[in-house]
Each structure stands twice: as C-alpha cells, then as structure tokens.
Design an enzyme around this catalytic site. Structure first.
Site, PDB file in Angstrom:
ATOM      1  CG  ASN A 366      10.786 -37.743 -19.627  1.00 40.22           C
ATOM      2  OD1 ASN A 366      11.323 -37.182 -19.449  1.00 40.22           O
ATOM      3  ND2 ASN A 366      10.012 -36.835 -20.747  1.00 40.22           N
ATOM      4  CG  HIS A 403       4.150 -32.342 -25.045  1.00 37.87           C
ATOM      5  ND1 HIS A 403       4.507 -32.233 -23.151  1.00 37.87           N
ATOM      6  CD2 HIS A 403       4.497 -33.254 -25.391  1.00 37.87           C
ATOM      7  CE1 HIS A 403       5.216 -32.841 -23.055  1.00 37.87           C
ATOM      8  NE2 HIS A 403       4.759 -34.517 -23.935  1.00 37.87           N
TER       9      HIS A 403
END
Length: 479
Positions: A366, A403
């Site tokens: 990512n 997250h």
C-alpha cells in the site's frame, strides 16, 4: 585390469579451474558432464518458477471451484444482484442515504477551515506554536466528530453509511495533515531565504552564503522556466480540492501530470471496476456469509478443532476475495481516478507478493499509505533525533489505531482486536526477518503468505461472532 582415468573430484562448479576445463574439453571422448547442482538445490541459482506459479494458480482455482460446488449443493445459488439493490432501496426509504449524504457534505467545513487557516499563516497572522496547536486540534476534531455523531445517533446511519463516513474522514485527516505540513515546510524555506538575503545585505565575507544564494537564484530561474507553482500561489480552493480527489495522501505544490486521457486504458479500468465489484459481491453472498455463519456455534462453544476447520475452510475464499479486492482498489479504481485527473504517478503498489519478510510486505503493498507514513511521521521523527526503532514503532501505533478506528466505529464495537492484530505485526516483522536471514528469502516469504491467508479469516470470524452477539441475539447458536 586397466583403470579408467578420472578427473579430480569436486563438489561445486567454481572449484574447477579453466585449465582443467579446457583439458577435459580437448579429450576425444566428447565429455558432456560438468559439476552442476540439481535445480531444486538453493545453490543452483535457478529462479525460473513460472510453471510452478501456473500450477499453483490452477490448484487454487480447482480447490476454489470444489468449495464453490460444495457451497452450491448445500445452500443453493445465493448470488442475487437484486438483493443488493433492494438493500440499497431499503436504506433510501429509511433516510440512511440522506443522513450519510448530509454528513459527508458537512466535511467541506473542515476543508474550508484548513484553507482559511493556511491563508492566515501565509500572511503571518498566526505565529509561533499556535500554528501547531490549531492544526493538531483541527485534525483531532476531524476524527472525533464521527465517533460522537455515530455514537449518539446510531440508528440514523446504516452500517454501509457509517463505514463510508469513517473512511472519508480518515482519508481527509491524512490528507489535511500532509497539506498543513507541506505548507509549513514551504513557509520555513521562504523564511530561511529572507533571513539569508537580509544577512547578505550587511556582509559579503562568507563565501558559503554567496554560493547558497547563487544556487537559490538558479533554482528560482529553473522554477520560473518550468512554470511551476510556488508558495503561497498554491493556496487556492481549486488546488486543495484537486489534492483531496487525487489518488495520493501526500501533498505537493506541483503534481506530475499526464498529457491526455487514454480512452482505451480508462475504459478497461472502468470495466474492471464494475466487473470485479460484482464478482466480490457474488463471492460474499455465495461463500463468505455461509462460511462465517457456520463458524458461529464453534466460536461460541470454544470448540477449537471445529474453529480450526472453519478457519481453514474460510481461508481460500477469503483470500481470493482479498486478492480481488486488492486488484480492484489499487489497480483498477486508483488508475481510473488517476486517468480522469491527469495524475501521472501510478506507483500505487510494488511486488509485495515477493516480499522476503513481513516488514517488506507492509512497505510495498500500500504505497500511498507507506509514502505518507515515511514522509510525515518516520522521517520527521528521525530528524528530531528519535531512533529508527522508535519511529517505526510510532508508525505501527498510528496505523493500528486508524485500522481499529475504521472497524470499531462503524460496528459500534469498541474493542482492541484490530489494534492488537496490527501490533502483532511488530514481533512478526522481527521473526520473519530472522527467518529470512537464517534460512533464506523463501522461508520469509512463506511467513508473509501464511499471515495473509490465515490471519484475516480468523479476525473476520471473531468480529462476526461478537457483532451477532451484540446486535442480534446472544442465543443464536443454531446458525
């Protein structure tokens, strides 16, 4: 009995000298043998495994097809695109869309505030540490507002709406952080040049100052020749909104731009977005939902053997779904967005599938997030004399917190499961690095793939169990 003449025994090819090689080749028996390792030996240097990759893909497809057929036999064909449309229609009828839309439109207030604040800073109307406090407070409020609003008015937003809101506000938080920090760097550079110019007006004794000034003048001429935007000319709403829409988290005054929109390329990416999205929804209906439901009783009874069987059964469909999601987001969608916006930097991912350890995987899979963390957290901490380990740990802490934010707030389950799962990556990075250094990159790569294939299904089943117990019925053990 005449003994056959034998060459000198060796174990590795490089031990034979050129003289011995030429001597053997000159013999009339036409020798064809030479010291060589078997291909499967790591010392052979062989690295062409394309056939095994095809074999692995075929085995994965056959195994997945078998699971799909077993699933169809047990539950029938569950794939129904109309059910998603009916669900969306139900959300529309209950004003979920209206509330979510209003919430997202209200995000413009944060954008306008950040724009106005940068204008004040560019005119020196805010000075000193006040800038840091205002920016920190604003960024904190961006993350806090969804927590408060979605926590108080829970029934006004659907699960999808809460998820979209949290994703949008998290991305806006990261982008406005970058926007504020880059503009701060530009102001610091501008201030430094003013001080240097002022100092040179009183004294010309330092040759170093003169050299720096000449370099700065040359750089300014190059910028003017390329027609590049300079601070504070970049402080426009058009520039800010372009950055917020662009497929990047890192702000720049002058993004690399493509010359034209490639229509065929754009059409392929758009078709991929539509096709893969429907495939993901179909897989979710047919595979994931039945498998996760069937794991509920095992997790409630703490039947570890049954839990392990459910975990392994969910691993393959979940992994295929994750791989498809990765391609959809990081290749199809981001390239579609970049093509429409003439954004030329398409470096959204690298070959994470070859990662030799878990740390390398997190750096490659990512890149928008990795580049942001490196530029705005890791490097600034290193410049402020923090150790590399402390900077890396801070990056993991921030990543784990975000997250957890993206999972806990939409689900209204304020746990630390995702946070703990992310923090487990820290010792896993250390372990995989040690394994890679001792046994080779292949074993490190196996650890990477194992964590991807087994870690996510376990998290999904645990959170599904807790979500059902919390929101539906704690006695639903017969699913």
């Amino acid at each position: 009995m005449r003994l056959l003449r034998r060459t000198k025994s060796v174990t590795r090819a490089e031990h034979i000298t050129e003289v011995e090689k030429k001597a053997r080749e000159s013999q009339p028996d036409r020798p064809i043998h030479k010291p060589r390792d078997s291909l499967f030996s790591w010392s052979s240097g062989f690295d062409r495994y394309e056939g095994f990759v095809n074999w692995g893909a075929l085995i994965l497809m056959l195994g997945g097809t078998r699971l799909f057929l077993e699933n169809v036999i047990k539950y029938g064909v569950r794939i129904n695109p109309l059910s998603w449309l009916l669900w969306m229609k139900h959300e529309h009828e209950t004003d979920y869309y209206y509330h979510t839309t209003v919430f997202l439109v209200a995000a413009n207030l944060h954008i306008w505030f950040a724009y106005y604040l940068e204008h004040l800073l560019s005119k020196d109307k805010i000075r000193g540490n006040v800038e840091i406090y205002v920016h920190a407070a604003h960024l904190g409020i961006i993350l806090l507002i969804p927590v408060v609003v979605l926590g108080i008015w829970t029934d006004m937003f659907s699960l999808l709406g809460r998820t979209v809101i949290c994703v949008v506000y998290t991305v806006m938080f990261l982008k406005l952080w970058s926007y504020a920090q880059v503009n701060h760097w530009c102001r610091s550079e501008k201030s430094w040049r003013k001080k240097l110019s002022r100092r040179r007006s009183f004294s010309f004794r330092k040759a170093q100052d003169k050299e720096i000034a000449e370099i700065s003048e040359e750089a300014s001429d190059e910028v003017a020749a390329l027609n590049l935007t300079q601070y504070p000319d970049n402080l426009t709403l058009r520039d800010l909104y372009y950055f917020l829409a662009a497929p990047t988290l890192c702000y720049e005054l002058n993004f690399p731009r493509s010359q034209r929109i490639r229509k065929r390329f754009l059409l392929r990416r758009m078709l991929e977005v539509i096709l893969i999205t429907n495939i993901l929804l179909a897989m979710f209906q047919q595979w994931i939902i039945p498998s996760v439901k069937n794991s509920f009783k095992a997790f409630s009874d703490l039947d570890f053997m049954r839990c392990a069987e459910r975990l392994l059964k969910l691993a393959i469909p979940n992994h295929i779904l994750w791989l498809s999601w990765f391609y959809l987001c990081f290749h199809s969608f981001l390239n579609t967005l970049a093509e429409l916006l003439y954004f030329a930097d398409r470096d959204f991912y690298q070959d994470w599938w070859n990662a030799k350890d878990v740390g390398t995987f997190w750096r490659l899979w990512n890149l928008p997030v990795h580049k942001w963390a490196l530029r705005h957290v890791f490097v600034p901490m290193m410049k402020n004399k923090y150790s590399k380990a402390s900077a890396s740990f801070a990056v993991f802490i921030l990543s784990a917190a975000l997250h957890e934010y993206l999972v806990s707030i939409p689900l209204h389950m304020y746990k630390i499961g995702v946070f703990a799962g992310m923090m487990v990556q820290v010792p896993l990075v250390y372990i995989s690095t040690k394994v890679e250094s001792k046994f080779g990159p292949r074993w490190g790569n196996l650890i990477v793939w194992s964590s991807l294939i087994l870690g996510q299904p376990l998290g999904i089943m645990v959170y599904y169990h807790d979500y059902i117990v919390k929101t539906v019925d704690p006695n639903m053990l017969g699913l």
